[in-house]
Scaffold this motif. Structure first.
Motif, PDB file in Angstrom:
ATOM      1  N   SER A  86       0.842  -1.204   0.000  1.00  0.00           N
ATOM      2  CA  SER A  86       0.000   0.000   0.000  1.00  0.00           C
ATOM      3  C   SER A  86       0.870   1.243   0.000  1.00  0.00           C
ATOM      4  N   ASP A  87       0.342   2.319  -0.553  1.00  0.00           N
ATOM      5  CA  ASP A  87       1.015   3.607  -0.458  1.00  0.00           C
ATOM      6  C   ASP A  87       1.027   4.027   1.020  1.00  0.00           C
ATOM      7  N   PRO A  88       2.222   4.311   1.590  1.00  0.00           N
ATOM      8  CA  PRO A  88       2.261   4.685   3.003  1.00  0.00           C
ATOM      9  C   PRO A  88       1.349   5.866   3.339  1.00  0.00           C
ATOM     10  N   ALA A  89       1.119   6.751   2.370  1.00  0.00           N
ATOM     11  CA  ALA A  89       0.269   7.926   2.630  1.00  0.00           C
ATOM     12  C   ALA A  89      -1.180   7.520   2.926  1.00  0.00           C
ATOM     13  N   LYS A 123       8.147   1.380  24.091  1.00  0.00           N
ATOM     14  CA  LYS A 123       9.560   1.790  23.923  1.00  0.00           C
ATOM     15  C   LYS A 123      10.213   0.977  22.815  1.00  0.00           C
ATOM     16  N   SER A 124       9.964  -0.335  22.822  1.00  0.00           N
ATOM     17  CA  SER A 124      10.566  -1.231  21.837  1.00  0.00           C
ATOM     18  C   SER A 124      10.110  -0.882  20.416  1.00  0.00           C
ATOM     19  N   VAL A 125       8.795  -0.603  20.263  1.00  0.00           N
ATOM     20  CA  VAL A 125       8.268  -0.258  18.930  1.00  0.00           C
ATOM     21  C   VAL A 125       8.884   1.055  18.448  1.00  0.00           C
ATOM     22  N   LYS A 126       8.935   2.043  19.326  1.00  0.00           N
ATOM     23  CA  LYS A 126       9.466   3.357  18.921  1.00  0.00           C
ATOM     24  C   LYS A 126      10.949   3.275  18.547  1.00  0.00           C
ATOM     25  N   LYS A 127      11.665   2.361  19.202  1.00  0.00           N
ATOM     26  CA  LYS A 127      13.090   2.202  18.904  1.00  0.00           C
ATOM     27  C   LYS A 127      13.288   1.565  17.525  1.00  0.00           C
ATOM     28  N   SER A 128      12.332   0.706  17.130  1.00  0.00           N
ATOM     29  CA  SER A 128      12.486  -0.060  15.887  1.00  0.00           C
ATOM     30  C   SER A 128      11.859   0.619  14.667  1.00  0.00           C
ATOM     31  N   LEU A 129      10.939   1.563  14.905  1.00  0.00           N
ATOM     32  CA  LEU A 129      10.180   2.143  13.785  1.00  0.00           C
ATOM     33  C   LEU A 129      10.048   3.643  13.999  1.00  0.00           C
ATOM     34  N   SER A 130      10.594   4.413  13.069  1.00  0.00           N
ATOM     35  CA  SER A 130      10.555   5.875  13.209  1.00  0.00           C
ATOM     36  C   SER A 130       9.425   6.456  12.375  1.00  0.00           C
ATOM     37  N   GLN A 131       8.526   7.189  13.027  1.00  0.00           N
ATOM     38  CA  GLN A 131       7.434   7.795  12.259  1.00  0.00           C
ATOM     39  C   GLN A 131       7.959   8.882  11.329  1.00  0.00           C
ATOM     40  N   GLU A 132       9.080   9.464  11.670  1.00  0.00           N
ATOM     41  CA  GLU A 132       9.601  10.566  10.846  1.00  0.00           C
ATOM     42  C   GLU A 132       9.839  10.146   9.401  1.00  0.00           C
ATOM     43  N   LYS A 133      10.072   8.848   9.189  1.00  0.00           N
ATOM     44  CA  LYS A 133      10.289   8.364   7.814  1.00  0.00           C
ATOM     45  C   LYS A 133       8.975   8.294   7.033  1.00  0.00           C
ATOM     46  N   TYR A 134       7.843   8.364   7.741  1.00  0.00           N
ATOM     47  CA  TYR A 134       6.520   8.233   7.095  1.00  0.00           C
ATOM     48  C   TYR A 134       5.640   9.407   7.523  1.00  0.00           C
ATOM     49  N   PRO A 135       5.992  10.627   7.097  1.00  0.00           N
ATOM     50  CA  PRO A 135       5.298  11.815   7.605  1.00  0.00           C
ATOM     51  C   PRO A 135       3.804  11.850   7.272  1.00  0.00           C
ATOM     52  N   LEU A 136       3.391  11.142   6.217  1.00  0.00           N
ATOM     53  CA  LEU A 136       1.963  11.176   5.843  1.00  0.00           C
ATOM     54  C   LEU A 136       1.154  10.049   6.480  1.00  0.00           C
ATOM     55  N   SER A 137       1.822   9.144   7.179  1.00  0.00           N
ATOM     56  CA  SER A 137       1.127   8.009   7.799  1.00  0.00           C
ATOM     57  C   SER A 137       0.835   8.320   9.268  1.00  0.00           C
ATOM     58  N   PRO A 138      -0.426   8.344   9.673  1.00  0.00           N
ATOM     59  CA  PRO A 138      -0.700   8.550  11.092  1.00  0.00           C
ATOM     60  C   PRO A 138      -0.275   7.323  11.906  1.00  0.00           C
ATOM     61  N   PHE A 139       0.578   7.544  12.879  1.00  0.00           N
ATOM     62  CA  PHE A 139       0.927   6.512  13.854  1.00  0.00           C
ATOM     63  C   PHE A 139       0.207   6.901  15.139  1.00  0.00           C
ATOM     64  N   VAL A 140      -0.513   5.961  15.729  1.00  0.00           N
ATOM     65  CA  VAL A 140      -1.273   6.300  16.936  1.00  0.00           C
ATOM     66  C   VAL A 140      -1.321   5.101  17.868  1.00  0.00           C
ATOM     67  N   ARG A 141      -1.550   5.373  19.143  1.00  0.00           N
ATOM     68  CA  ARG A 141      -1.675   4.302  20.131  1.00  0.00           C
ATOM     69  C   ARG A 141      -3.101   4.288  20.668  1.00  0.00           C
ATOM     70  N   VAL A 142      -3.628   3.096  20.848  1.00  0.00           N
ATOM     71  CA  VAL A 142      -4.912   2.949  21.543  1.00  0.00           C
ATOM     72  C   VAL A 142      -4.602   2.294  22.879  1.00  0.00           C
ATOM     73  N   ALA A 143      -4.780   3.067  23.943  1.00  0.00           N
ATOM     74  CA  ALA A 143      -4.464   2.591  25.286  1.00  0.00           C
ATOM     75  C   ALA A 143      -5.718   2.001  25.925  1.00  0.00           C
ATOM     76  N   VAL A 144      -5.596   0.768  26.404  1.00  0.00           N
ATOM     77  CA  VAL A 144      -6.716   0.060  27.040  1.00  0.00           C
ATOM     78  C   VAL A 144      -6.437  -0.003  28.542  1.00  0.00           C
ATOM     79  N   GLY A 145      -7.278   0.674  29.317  1.00  0.00           N
ATOM     80  CA  GLY A 145      -7.065   0.733  30.761  1.00  0.00           C
ATOM     81  C   GLY A 145      -7.178  -0.637  31.418  1.00  0.00           C
ATOM     82  N   ILE A 146      -6.257  -0.890  32.368  1.00  0.00           N
ATOM     83  CA  ILE A 146      -6.329  -2.159  33.129  1.00  0.00           C
ATOM     84  C   ILE A 146      -6.373  -1.890  34.632  1.00  0.00           C
ATOM     85  N   GLY A 147      -6.488  -0.592  35.007  1.00  0.00           N
ATOM     86  CA  GLY A 147      -6.486  -0.275  36.433  1.00  0.00           C
ATOM     87  C   GLY A 147      -5.102  -0.506  37.017  1.00  0.00           C
ATOM     88  N   ARG A 148      -4.981  -0.232  38.329  1.00  0.00           N
ATOM     89  CA  ARG A 148      -3.677  -0.485  38.939  1.00  0.00           C
ATOM     90  C   ARG A 148      -3.865  -0.802  40.411  1.00  0.00           C
TER      91      ARG A 148
END
Length: 198
Positions: A86-89, A123-148
């Motif tokens: 797919s086109d990264p954009a 941390k591991s994902v960010k170290k292995s994959l730089s969003q800066e190389k794909y400026p048109l691709s939205p990188f986002v996180r979906v955080a699922v609460g588990i309480g603490r």
């Protein structure tokens, strides 16, 4: 015509061996296939590894098969596989992961550049994959609460996230959370479309 596609990868420790809150992302992804009316998960080779995948025309759901703390290189390889097709954009990366700061079942979008807050999978994902190389691709996180747990010392928190998940916790993560995740994906797409069209 803008035709957005989403690579959605859940982080966690491999199921069924590690059925803990730390694998909340995997449980949410299990239910997300149903919420998005996706085909059932099946074993495929992606990113040079065998993993569970639900592939539809818009969404590709992938359960990371690695241990949480070393998920980055797998995610990066799957992203490269997808970019070849797919086109990264027109491709967005969504990482679904557990979040101690939110109550069980609370779902929210987190900006990619937000601090991982000690989350080794992110941390591991960010170290292995730089969003800066794909400026048109939205990188986002979906955080699922588990309480603490009430006490915040490392040993108590570690035990809390790695203990076997209860039936009720699992029900919330697999049957309630996915509908909220699906809603967040709609919001993400709306925002992305408005950016592309302006």
């Amino acid at each position: 015509m803008f035709n957005p596609r989403f690579l959605i990868v859940s982080l966690g420790n491999p199921l069924p061996k590690y059925e803990s809150l730390h694998s909340a992302g995997h449980f949410a992804l299990n239910g997300l296939a149903k919420a998005l009316r996706q085909p059932p998960f099946r074993e495929m080779t992606l990113g040079k590894q065998s993993c569970l995948v639900s592939q539809g025309p818009k969404y590709t759901l992938v359960q990371s098969p690695t241990l949480m703390n070393i998920s980055g290189s797998f995610v990066a390889r799957v992203w490269q596989d997808m970019v070849k097709q797919s086109d990264p954009a027109s491709l967005s990366l969504v990482i679904v992961h557990d979040e101690l700061e939110k109550d069980l079942g609370v779902v929210r979008l987190a900006r990619w550049d937000r601090s991982p807050r000690g989350h080794n999978g992110i941390k591991s994902v960010k170290k292995s994959l730089s969003q800066e190389k794909y400026p048109l691709s939205p990188f986002v996180r979906v955080a699922v609460g588990i309480g603490r747990p009430a006490t915040r010392d490392a040993a108590t928190v570690s035990k809390y996230v790695l203990d076997k998940v209860s039936a009720e916790q699992r029900r919330v993560l697999e049957e309630v959370v996915p509908w909220d995740v699906a809603q967040k994906l709609v919001e993400l797409e709306d925002e992305w479309r408005s950016e592309v069209q302006t």
